[in-house]
Structures are given as structure tokens and as C-alpha cells.
Write a protein that holds these residues in place. Structure first.
Motif, PDB file in Angstrom:
ATOM      1  N   ARG A 243       0.845  -1.182   0.000  1.00  0.00           N
ATOM      2  CA  ARG A 243       0.000   0.000   0.000  1.00  0.00           C
ATOM      3  C   ARG A 243       0.884   1.236   0.000  1.00  0.00           C
ATOM      4  NH1 ARG A 243      -3.523  -1.513   5.212  1.00  0.00           N
ATOM      5  NH2 ARG A 243      -1.398  -1.710   5.991  1.00  0.00           N
ATOM      6  N   ILE A 244       0.675   2.120  -0.956  1.00  0.00           N
ATOM      7  CA  ILE A 244       1.437   3.366  -1.050  1.00  0.00           C
ATOM      8  C   ILE A 244       0.458   4.527  -1.054  1.00  0.00           C
ATOM      9  CG2 ILE A 244       3.024   4.756  -2.429  1.00  0.00           C
ATOM     10  CD1 ILE A 244       4.144   2.168  -3.589  1.00  0.00           C
ATOM     11  N   GLY A 245       0.663   5.499  -0.173  1.00  0.00           N
ATOM     12  CA  GLY A 245      -0.152   6.699  -0.133  1.00  0.00           C
ATOM     13  C   GLY A 245       0.712   7.939  -0.201  1.00  0.00           C
ATOM     14  N   GLN A 246       0.416   8.853  -1.130  1.00  0.00           N
ATOM     15  CA  GLN A 246       1.211  10.066  -1.302  1.00  0.00           C
ATOM     16  C   GLN A 246       0.285  11.279  -1.378  1.00  0.00           C
ATOM     17  OE1 GLN A 246       3.242   8.864  -4.959  1.00  0.00           O
ATOM     18  NE2 GLN A 246       5.153   8.613  -3.829  1.00  0.00           N
ATOM     19  N   VAL A 247       0.606  12.323  -0.614  1.00  0.00           N
ATOM     20  CA  VAL A 247      -0.142  13.576  -0.653  1.00  0.00           C
ATOM     21  C   VAL A 247       0.848  14.702  -0.887  1.00  0.00           C
ATOM     22  CG1 VAL A 247      -1.691  15.130   0.573  1.00  0.00           C
ATOM     23  CG2 VAL A 247      -1.859  12.665   0.943  1.00  0.00           C
ATOM     24  N   GLY A 248       0.711  15.405  -2.010  1.00  0.00           N
ATOM     25  CA  GLY A 248       1.636  16.478  -2.367  1.00  0.00           C
ATOM     26  C   GLY A 248       0.994  17.842  -2.266  1.00  0.00           C
ATOM     27  N   GLY A 249       1.823  18.850  -1.997  1.00  0.00           N
ATOM     28  CA  GLY A 249       1.297  20.199  -1.836  1.00  0.00           C
ATOM     29  C   GLY A 249       1.791  21.202  -2.849  1.00  0.00           C
ATOM     30  N   ASP A 250       2.579  20.757  -3.859  1.00  0.00           N
ATOM     31  CA  ASP A 250       3.014  21.700  -4.883  1.00  0.00           C
ATOM     32  C   ASP A 250       2.755  21.104  -6.262  1.00  0.00           C
ATOM     33  OD1 ASP A 250       5.001  19.850  -5.393  1.00  0.00           O
ATOM     34  OD2 ASP A 250       6.667  21.171  -4.843  1.00  0.00           O
ATOM     35  N   GLN A 272      -2.711  11.987  -4.250  1.00  0.00           N
ATOM     36  CA  GLN A 272      -3.550  13.166  -4.350  1.00  0.00           C
ATOM     37  C   GLN A 272      -2.733  14.393  -4.001  1.00  0.00           C
ATOM     38  OE1 GLN A 272      -6.644  12.186  -1.496  1.00  0.00           O
ATOM     39  NE2 GLN A 272      -5.714  13.495   0.055  1.00  0.00           N
ATOM     40  N   GLY A 273      -3.206  15.561  -4.468  1.00  0.00           N
ATOM     41  CA  GLY A 273      -2.494  16.793  -4.176  1.00  0.00           C
ATOM     42  C   GLY A 273      -2.677  17.822  -5.269  1.00  0.00           C
ATOM     43  N   LEU A 274      -1.833  18.856  -5.219  1.00  0.00           N
ATOM     44  CA  LEU A 274      -1.967  19.982  -6.130  1.00  0.00           C
ATOM     45  C   LEU A 274      -1.300  19.740  -7.476  1.00  0.00           C
ATOM     46  CD1 LEU A 274      -1.181  22.895  -3.614  1.00  0.00           C
ATOM     47  CD2 LEU A 274      -3.421  21.952  -4.261  1.00  0.00           C
ATOM     48  N   GLY A 275      -0.391  18.777  -7.561  1.00  0.00           N
ATOM     49  CA  GLY A 275       0.412  18.649  -8.765  1.00  0.00           C
ATOM     50  C   GLY A 275       0.179  17.383  -9.537  1.00  0.00           C
ATOM     51  N   HIS A 276       1.104  17.105 -10.458  1.00  0.00           N
ATOM     52  CA  HIS A 276       1.058  15.922 -11.295  1.00  0.00           C
ATOM     53  C   HIS A 276       1.465  14.693 -10.475  1.00  0.00           C
ATOM     54  CE1 HIS A 276       0.913  18.756 -14.660  1.00  0.00           C
ATOM     55  NE2 HIS A 276       1.950  19.358 -14.110  1.00  0.00           N
ATOM     56  N   SER A 277       0.734  13.608 -10.636  1.00  0.00           N
ATOM     57  CA  SER A 277       1.082  12.352  -9.970  1.00  0.00           C
ATOM     58  C   SER A 277       1.396  11.299 -11.022  1.00  0.00           C
ATOM     59  CB  SER A 277      -0.078  11.863  -9.089  1.00  0.00           C
ATOM     60  OG  SER A 277      -0.313  12.752  -8.023  1.00  0.00           O
ATOM     61  N   THR A 289      -3.894  -8.370  -7.749  1.00  0.00           N
ATOM     62  CA  THR A 289      -4.887  -7.302  -7.757  1.00  0.00           C
ATOM     63  C   THR A 289      -4.173  -5.960  -7.676  1.00  0.00           C
ATOM     64  OG1 THR A 289      -6.531  -8.697  -6.661  1.00  0.00           O
ATOM     65  CG2 THR A 289      -6.882  -6.327  -6.583  1.00  0.00           C
ATOM     66  N   LEU A 290      -4.433  -5.084  -8.651  1.00  0.00           N
ATOM     67  CA  LEU A 290      -3.760  -3.787  -8.743  1.00  0.00           C
ATOM     68  C   LEU A 290      -4.795  -2.675  -8.672  1.00  0.00           C
ATOM     69  CD1 LEU A 290      -1.461  -4.656 -11.798  1.00  0.00           C
ATOM     70  CD2 LEU A 290      -1.068  -5.182  -9.393  1.00  0.00           C
ATOM     71  N   ASN A 291      -4.665  -1.785  -7.698  1.00  0.00           N
ATOM     72  CA  ASN A 291      -5.561  -0.637  -7.550  1.00  0.00           C
ATOM     73  C   ASN A 291      -4.752   0.649  -7.592  1.00  0.00           C
ATOM     74  OD1 ASN A 291      -7.933  -2.230  -7.019  1.00  0.00           O
ATOM     75  ND2 ASN A 291      -7.123  -2.595  -4.960  1.00  0.00           N
ATOM     76  N   VAL A 292      -5.140   1.587  -8.453  1.00  0.00           N
ATOM     77  CA  VAL A 292      -4.485   2.887  -8.537  1.00  0.00           C
ATOM     78  C   VAL A 292      -5.555   3.964  -8.491  1.00  0.00           C
ATOM     79  CG1 VAL A 292      -3.024   4.444  -9.879  1.00  0.00           C
ATOM     80  CG2 VAL A 292      -2.554   1.980  -9.875  1.00  0.00           C
ATOM     81  N   GLY A 293      -5.432   4.888  -7.543  1.00  0.00           N
ATOM     82  CA  GLY A 293      -6.320   6.034  -7.467  1.00  0.00           C
ATOM     83  C   GLY A 293      -5.514   7.315  -7.468  1.00  0.00           C
ATOM     84  N   GLN A 294      -5.808   8.245  -8.411  1.00  0.00           N
ATOM     85  CA  GLN A 294      -5.057   9.492  -8.533  1.00  0.00           C
ATOM     86  C   GLN A 294      -6.030  10.660  -8.582  1.00  0.00           C
ATOM     87  OE1 GLN A 294      -3.006   8.328 -12.191  1.00  0.00           O
ATOM     88  NE2 GLN A 294      -1.066   8.229 -11.074  1.00  0.00           N
ATOM     89  N   ASN A 295      -5.756  11.680  -7.776  1.00  0.00           N
ATOM     90  CA  ASN A 295      -6.631  12.843  -7.721  1.00  0.00           C
ATOM     91  C   ASN A 295      -5.775  14.095  -7.659  1.00  0.00           C
ATOM     92  OD1 ASN A 295      -8.730  14.599  -7.439  1.00  0.00           O
ATOM     93  ND2 ASN A 295      -9.351  13.932  -5.395  1.00  0.00           N
ATOM     94  N   ALA A 296      -5.774  14.896  -8.728  1.00  0.00           N
ATOM     95  CA  ALA A 296      -4.997  16.127  -8.795  1.00  0.00           C
ATOM     96  C   ALA A 296      -5.930  17.306  -9.047  1.00  0.00           C
ATOM     97  CB  ALA A 296      -3.954  16.051  -9.908  1.00  0.00           C
ATOM     98  N   THR A 297      -5.462  18.520  -8.750  1.00  0.00           N
ATOM     99  CA  THR A 297      -6.268  19.702  -9.003  1.00  0.00           C
ATOM    100  C   THR A 297      -6.383  19.950 -10.500  1.00  0.00           C
ATOM    101  OG1 THR A 297      -4.293  21.083  -8.801  1.00  0.00           O
ATOM    102  CG2 THR A 297      -5.635  20.758  -6.822  1.00  0.00           C
TER     103      THR A 297
END
Length: 321
Positions: A243-250, A272-277, A289-297
Motif C-alpha cells: 500500500r502506497i499513499g502520497q499527498v503532495g502540496g506543490d 492526491q495533491g496539487l500537482g502531477h502524480s 490485484t492492482l488498484n491505482v487512485g489518482q486525484n490532482a487539481t
């Protein structure tokens, strides 16, 4: 029988406890070391052989006399434990300048380690090498410092290491985390870079009560970020959970790379965060089983690159901005 040592001294400290060389009355292993160290440019080496040994206390929250605590810049800390049922509780805090290196090596089964670092400097390094089964390692790097690295290696091609648990958390800028498992099965790996308010894909985040690492109440504060971070997990084996979780602010964003050779593994990446993931997954084997969730502004781009070889694999990708 327990033997205790408390050390409060700068410069170089070397401690060795080898149970098999003790006198007959001390053959019960269970050695105990307390360290309270304040000062820069320290060199601390601890070696324990045998079963049931402890560095830094037995149970309960971190407190004076119940942990191994080292504070100061430019420290080099090395802990080696060989045997079963050993425990490490290490807390380090650096100064505003300088770097520190922590090396931990465990050979045996049912060992537990906690490395809790409050980092205000940059370029600190934590290296872990673990051989054996059913070991648990927890690493937490707190603070807004940058360019810290955490590397954990488990097992070898000649000796499987199974049912181990790896929990790693960092915050700050340009941090990197690497986990490598060779020849092991049924291991669980959680890598967190920044916490944020929420994560998807059933990523388990540490709570502010410190239940994941069991040290301080402010283990990983709400709303922290880890900008320009990289995470890499490589596994040879089956039935592992990553499990990998990343939250970016730039705007730069974070990146995650997973490479697995084996079957029946579960991989979840949440970014998730403000930039490119960006996420890159290479999987060879079946029933993964592979799950990828990405959420950017809005205006930023999420990228997932995936290579899957094998049958009966399940892939779920969700991208939002």
C-alpha cells in the motif's frame, strides 16, 4: 535476568551484548539498553546477540528512561540485533543543519523495531536490513525537512523472509522511500508520504494518537504533505500486500514505482495533491490485484504506466482532477 545500561555522552559509544558469552547466571538473554544522548557528531554502535533483548525500553509511550533517545546533528547510529524476539525503540532528533545516518540490522524471527525521527535538517538517511520471519518494522520521519531517505531490505535469494510487516511514513520535500523484499511471501508493506485529510484505495494512515508507531502522540499530524516525493517497492514472492499513499502540496507532484515478480499479490496506490502524480507498475505473475487512485487539481495531469504479464490479474484505475 536483565542487564541495563544508560548512556549520556557525546562522541563515540560502542555497546555490545552477546548473550552466549555471559556468565552462567546471565544466560537467560533479555538484555536491556537505555540511551539518552545529546550532542552533535555522535557515533553510537549497539550490538546484541541472543533472544528477548531490548534497546530503548519495554512497553508504553516514549519517556525518559524508557527509550533510546538521541538528539543532535551529524549523528551515526548503528544497531545490530541477532536472534529472536528482540525489540528496538529508537527516537532521534537532529538540529537545523547537518545530516544523520541510522542503520538497523535484524537477523531472526519475531523482532520489532521502531525508528521515530524528528527531522529539521535535510539529507538524513535510515537504512534497514532484515532477515527472518514475522518481523515488524516501523519508521516515521516527521518535520518539514527535505531529501531524507528510508531504505528497507528484507530477505535474500537464498533465505526466504516471510510474514514481515513494514510501515514507513515521511513528510517534507524531496523525500524518498525504498522497500525491497527478496524471496519472501505474505509480507505487508505500507509506505506513506504526507497524510492529508483522506486517502482512497483502503490505504491505512497513522492516527494522531500514534497507534501505528506507538511512540509520541504527534506521530504524523493531520494535513501534512510530502512534495516531490518518490516511493519504490520491489518484491520477489507471492501473497504480499503493498500500500502506497502520497499527498503532495506543490505542482511538481509525487511518483510511485512498484515491481513485483510473483502471484496473488495485492497492490494499492493512492496519490492526491496539487500537482502531477505518476505511478508505474510492473507485475509478472498471476492472480494479482492492482488498484491505482489518482486525484490532482484542475489543470494537472495524472499518469499511470502499467505492464502486467500473467493470467487472472485484476486491474482498477481511477483518475480525477
Amino acid at each position: 535476568m536483565k542487564r541495563g545500561k544508560k548512556v549520556s555522552k557525546t562522541n563515540k559509544i560502542t555497546i555490545g551484548l552477546i548473550a552466549i558469552l555471559l556468565s552462567t547466571s546471565a544466560m537467560a538473554d533479555d538484555n536491556l539498553i537505555f540511551i539518552d544522548q545529546v550532542g552533535s557528531s555522535s557515533d553510537v554502535t549497539v550490538t546484541q546477540s541472543g533472544s528477548g533483548n531490548t534497546v530503548g525500553g519495554t512497553s508504553g509511550a516514549a519517556a525518559t528512561g524508557n527509550r533510546a533517545s538521541l538528539s543532535g546533528s551529524d549523528q551515526t547510529i548503528s544497531v545490530t540485533q541477532t536472534g529472536d524476539g528482540n525489540t528496538l525503540k529508537l527516537k532521534t532528533q537532529d538540529g537545523s543543519t547537518g545530516t544523520s545516518t541510522t542503520n538497523y540490522s535484524a537477523t531472526g524471527d519475531n523482532n520489532t523495531s521502531i525508528v521515530d525521527t524528528v527531522s529539521t535538517g535535510a539529507g538524513n538517511t535510515i537504512n534497514q536490513t532484515i532477515y527472518g520471519n514475522t518481523n515488524t518494522t516501523n519508521v516515521n520521519v516527521r518535520g518539514n525537512s527535505g531529501a531524507n531517505s528510508v531504505t528497507t531490505n528484507i530477505g535474500t535469494s537464498g533465505a526466504n523472509s516471510n510474514s514481515n510487516t513494514v510501515n514507513q511514513s515521511t513528510s517534507g520535500t524531496l523525500n524518498s522511500q525504498t522497500v525491497s523484499i527478496t524471496g519472501g511471501n505474505s509480507n505487508t508493506v505500507t509506505v506513506l508520504q504526507g497524510k492529508g485529510s483522506s486517502l482512497t484505495n483502503d490505504i491505512t494512515v497513522p492516527t494522531t494518537s500514534g497507534t501505528l508507531l506507538g511512540l509520541d502522540s504527534a506521530t504524523f499530524g493531520s494535513g501534512t504533505t510530502s512534495d516531490k516525493a518518490t516511493a519504490s517497492v520491489t518484491i520477489q514472492g507471492g501473497s504480499n500486500n503493498v500500500r502506497i499513499g502520497q499527498v503532495g502540496g506543490d505542482a511538481t507532484g509525487n511518483s510511485a514505482t512498484v515491481d513485483i515478480l510473483g502471484s496473488s499479490n495485492g497492490i494499492s496506490i493512492a496519490q492526491q495533491g496539487l500537482g502531477h502524480s505518476s505511478s508505474s507498475l510492473t507485475v509478472t505473475g498471476g492472480s494479482n490485484t492492482l488498484n491505482v487512485g489518482q486525484n490532482a487539481t484542475s489543470g494537472n495531469t495524472n499518469t499511470t504506466t502499467m505492464s502486467v504479464t500473467g493470467s487472472n490479474n485484476l486491474v482498477n484505475i481511477q483518475q480525477n482532477h
